[in-house]
Design a protein around this motif. Structure first.
Motif, PDB file in Angstrom:
ATOM      1  N   SER A   4      34.461 101.018  50.182  1.00  8.76           N
ATOM      2  CA  SER A   4      35.381 101.415  49.114  1.00  8.76           C
ATOM      3  C   SER A   4      36.805 100.903  49.329  1.00  8.76           C
ATOM      4  CB  SER A   4      35.399 102.933  48.975  1.00  8.76           C
ATOM      5  OG  SER A   4      35.917 103.523  50.156  1.00  8.76           O
ATOM      6  N   GLN A   5      37.091 100.333  50.473  1.00  5.45           N
ATOM      7  CA  GLN A   5      38.427  99.813  50.761  1.00  5.45           C
ATOM      8  C   GLN A   5      38.544  98.311  50.499  1.00  5.45           C
ATOM      9  OE1 GLN A   5      41.085 101.969  51.679  1.00  5.45           O
ATOM     10  NE2 GLN A   5      39.486 103.273  50.862  1.00  5.45           N
ATOM     11  N   LYS A   6      37.482  97.682  50.000  1.00 10.51           N
ATOM     12  CA  LYS A   6      37.492  96.245  49.715  1.00 10.51           C
ATOM     13  C   LYS A   6      37.392  96.047  48.208  1.00 10.51           C
ATOM     14  CE  LYS A   6      35.447  94.857  54.107  1.00 10.51           C
ATOM     15  NZ  LYS A   6      36.498  94.009  54.644  1.00 10.51           N
ATOM     16  N   GLU A   7      38.529  95.680  47.613  1.00  8.42           N
ATOM     17  CA  GLU A   7      38.596  95.526  46.164  1.00  8.42           C
ATOM     18  C   GLU A   7      39.430  94.315  45.791  1.00  8.42           C
ATOM     19  OE1 GLU A   7      39.990  99.036  44.142  1.00  8.42           O
ATOM     20  OE2 GLU A   7      38.563 100.345  45.179  1.00  8.42           O
ATOM     21  N   HIS A   8      39.227  93.844  44.563  1.00  6.64           N
ATOM     22  CA  HIS A   8      40.089  92.840  43.938  1.00  6.64           C
ATOM     23  C   HIS A   8      40.777  93.557  42.779  1.00  6.64           C
ATOM     24  CE1 HIS A   8      36.859  89.599  45.034  1.00  6.64           C
ATOM     25  NE2 HIS A   8      37.490  90.060  46.099  1.00  6.64           N
ATOM     26  N   TRP A   9      42.090  93.413  42.703  1.00  5.93           N
ATOM     27  CA  TRP A   9      42.849  93.969  41.584  1.00  5.93           C
ATOM     28  C   TRP A   9      43.469  92.828  40.802  1.00  5.93           C
ATOM     29  CZ3 TRP A   9      46.150  98.739  43.421  1.00  5.93           C
ATOM     30  CH2 TRP A   9      45.297  99.726  43.953  1.00  5.93           C
ATOM     31  N   TYR A  10      43.399  92.936  39.472  1.00 11.50           N
ATOM     32  CA  TYR A  10      43.972  91.941  38.579  1.00 11.50           C
ATOM     33  C   TYR A  10      44.920  92.638  37.608  1.00 11.50           C
ATOM     34  CZ  TYR A  10      39.895  89.262  40.106  1.00 11.50           C
ATOM     35  OH  TYR A  10      38.947  88.613  40.860  1.00 11.50           O
ATOM     36  N   TRP A  11      46.063  92.025  37.372  1.00 11.10           N
ATOM     37  CA  TRP A  11      47.007  92.498  36.363  1.00 11.10           C
ATOM     38  C   TRP A  11      47.066  91.436  35.274  1.00 11.10           C
ATOM     39  CZ3 TRP A  11      47.546  93.419  41.465  1.00 11.10           C
ATOM     40  CH2 TRP A  11      47.845  94.726  41.863  1.00 11.10           C
ATOM     41  N   ARG A  12      46.758  91.836  34.054  1.00 11.34           N
ATOM     42  CA  ARG A  12      46.845  90.906  32.921  1.00 11.34           C
ATOM     43  C   ARG A  12      48.323  90.716  32.571  1.00 11.34           C
ATOM     44  NH1 ARG A  12      44.772  92.048  27.005  1.00 11.34           N
ATOM     45  NH2 ARG A  12      45.319  90.054  26.112  1.00 11.34           N
ATOM     46  N   LEU A  13      48.714  89.469  32.392  1.00 11.92           N
ATOM     47  CA  LEU A  13      50.111  89.138  32.132  1.00 11.92           C
ATOM     48  C   LEU A  13      50.432  89.224  30.645  1.00 11.92           C
ATOM     49  CD1 LEU A  13      50.396  86.080  34.526  1.00 11.92           C
ATOM     50  CD2 LEU A  13      51.337  88.382  34.894  1.00 11.92           C
ATOM     51  N   LEU A  14      51.617  89.692  30.342  1.00  8.81           N
ATOM     52  CA  LEU A  14      52.089  89.737  28.961  1.00  8.81           C
ATOM     53  C   LEU A  14      52.155  88.326  28.386  1.00  8.81           C
ATOM     54  CD1 LEU A  14      53.192  91.564  26.707  1.00  8.81           C
ATOM     55  CD2 LEU A  14      55.467  91.262  27.707  1.00  8.81           C
ATOM     56  N   GLN A  15      52.606  87.372  29.194  1.00  5.02           N
ATOM     57  CA  GLN A  15      52.662  85.958  28.834  1.00  5.02           C
ATOM     58  C   GLN A  15      51.946  85.159  29.921  1.00  5.02           C
ATOM     59  OE1 GLN A  15      54.076  84.680  26.017  1.00  5.02           O
ATOM     60  NE2 GLN A  15      54.492  86.787  25.377  1.00  5.02           N
ATOM     61  N   PRO A  16      51.155  84.145  29.566  1.00  3.62           N
ATOM     62  CA  PRO A  16      50.485  83.342  30.598  1.00  3.62           C
ATOM     63  C   PRO A  16      51.504  82.680  31.532  1.00  3.62           C
ATOM     64  CG  PRO A  16      49.675  82.785  28.406  1.00  3.62           C
ATOM     65  CD  PRO A  16      50.849  83.683  28.212  1.00  3.62           C
ATOM     66  N   GLU A  17      51.139  82.574  32.796  1.00  2.00           N
ATOM     67  CA  GLU A  17      51.982  81.860  33.767  1.00  2.00           C
ATOM     68  C   GLU A  17      51.509  80.413  33.810  1.00  2.00           C
ATOM     69  OE1 GLU A  17      54.703  80.598  35.600  1.00  2.00           O
ATOM     70  OE2 GLU A  17      54.845  82.792  35.539  1.00  2.00           O
ATOM     71  N   ARG A  18      52.418  79.488  33.527  1.00  2.00           N
ATOM     72  CA  ARG A  18      52.073  78.070  33.458  1.00  2.00           C
ATOM     73  C   ARG A  18      52.590  77.275  34.653  1.00  2.00           C
ATOM     74  NH1 ARG A  18      49.898  77.314  28.518  1.00  2.00           N
ATOM     75  NH2 ARG A  18      50.342  78.883  26.955  1.00  2.00           N
ATOM     76  N   ASP A  19      53.236  77.943  35.574  1.00  2.00           N
ATOM     77  CA  ASP A  19      53.774  77.278  36.767  1.00  2.00           C
ATOM     78  C   ASP A  19      52.968  77.752  37.979  1.00  2.00           C
ATOM     79  OD1 ASP A  19      55.325  76.945  39.193  1.00  2.00           O
ATOM     80  OD2 ASP A  19      57.042  76.461  37.919  1.00  2.00           O
ATOM     81  N   SER A  20      52.237  76.850  38.610  1.00  2.00           N
ATOM     82  CA  SER A  20      51.384  77.244  39.738  1.00  2.00           C
ATOM     83  C   SER A  20      52.202  77.803  40.900  1.00  2.00           C
ATOM     84  CB  SER A  20      50.527  76.068  40.214  1.00  2.00           C
ATOM     85  OG  SER A  20      51.346  75.004  40.681  1.00  2.00           O
ATOM     86  N   GLY A  21      53.400  77.275  41.106  1.00  2.00           N
ATOM     87  CA  GLY A  21      54.260  77.787  42.177  1.00  2.00           C
ATOM     88  C   GLY A  21      54.679  79.221  41.931  1.00  2.00           C
TER      89      GLY A  21
END
Length: 184
Positions: A63-80
């Motif tokens: 239960s301590q191994k998870e992936h969390w994702y936050w959806r962005l309001l605007q897409p991020e277009r800069d890989s850096g």
């Protein structure tokens, strides 16, 4: 894709990139609609004022191994920028400090993690409709290359940035004229 993952995933590990690419070359970054944090050694008890994750996935029977994702309001277009945000999340929340690169692949839901015997299911935990504004990501503490431990200090203040209390982020507005803080 779901058919392919389910029908071929029974005997091998399956991965998917959260970011999008212009071609088959994963160095040809296009954009990402999410930022992420991979937790291998425990998940935060709370996030303080920081928005909860848009998607949480269990990547094993632990239960301590998870992936969390936050959806962005605007897409991020800069890989850096994407890498910087992911790295800042990993350090601030105590996630995997080596899992922030823009071309990272992670385990999708409904597949098996073959690092375990028997293989562990990768499963959905929860989702929310929350969207993360890039402004909040810019407020996360900058990560210094000299940091060797996750940020777990009891109190750190950054001018016009979050305050970390344990592994919780609390946002403060700083009054420049009086030096007083007011919680936002």
């Amino acid at each position: 894709m779901e058919y392919h993952l389910i029908n071929t995933g029974g005997h091998s590990d399956q991965y998917i990139a959260p970011a999008l690419f212009n071609s088959k070359d994963t160095k040809d970054f296009k954009l990402s609609n999410v930022v992420w944090c991979d937790f291998d050694d425990g998940i935060p008890n709370e996030l303080g004022d920081f928005p909860r994750a848009s998607l949480r996935i269990s990547s094993s029977n632990n239960s301590q191994k998870e992936h969390w994702y936050w959806r962005l309001l605007q897409p991020e277009r800069d890989s850096g920028c994407l890498e910087r945000y992911n790295k800042q999340l990993a350090y601030a929340l105590g996630g995997d400090r080596g899992c922030w690169n823009y071309n990272r692949v992670l385990r999708p839901i409904e597949t098996l993690n073959h690092k375990y015997t028997p293989p562990a299911p990768v499963s959905f935990i929860e989702s929310s409709e929350s969207l993360l504004d890039g402004y909040l990501l810019g407020m996360l503490p900058k990560v210094s290359e000299s940091i060797s431990e996750p940020l777990t200090w009891s109190y750190i203040e950054f001018e016009q940035s979050p305050i970390l209390i344990g592994k919780s982020l609390h946002f403060w507005l700083t009054e420049k004229t009086t030096g007083e803080r007011s919680q936002a």
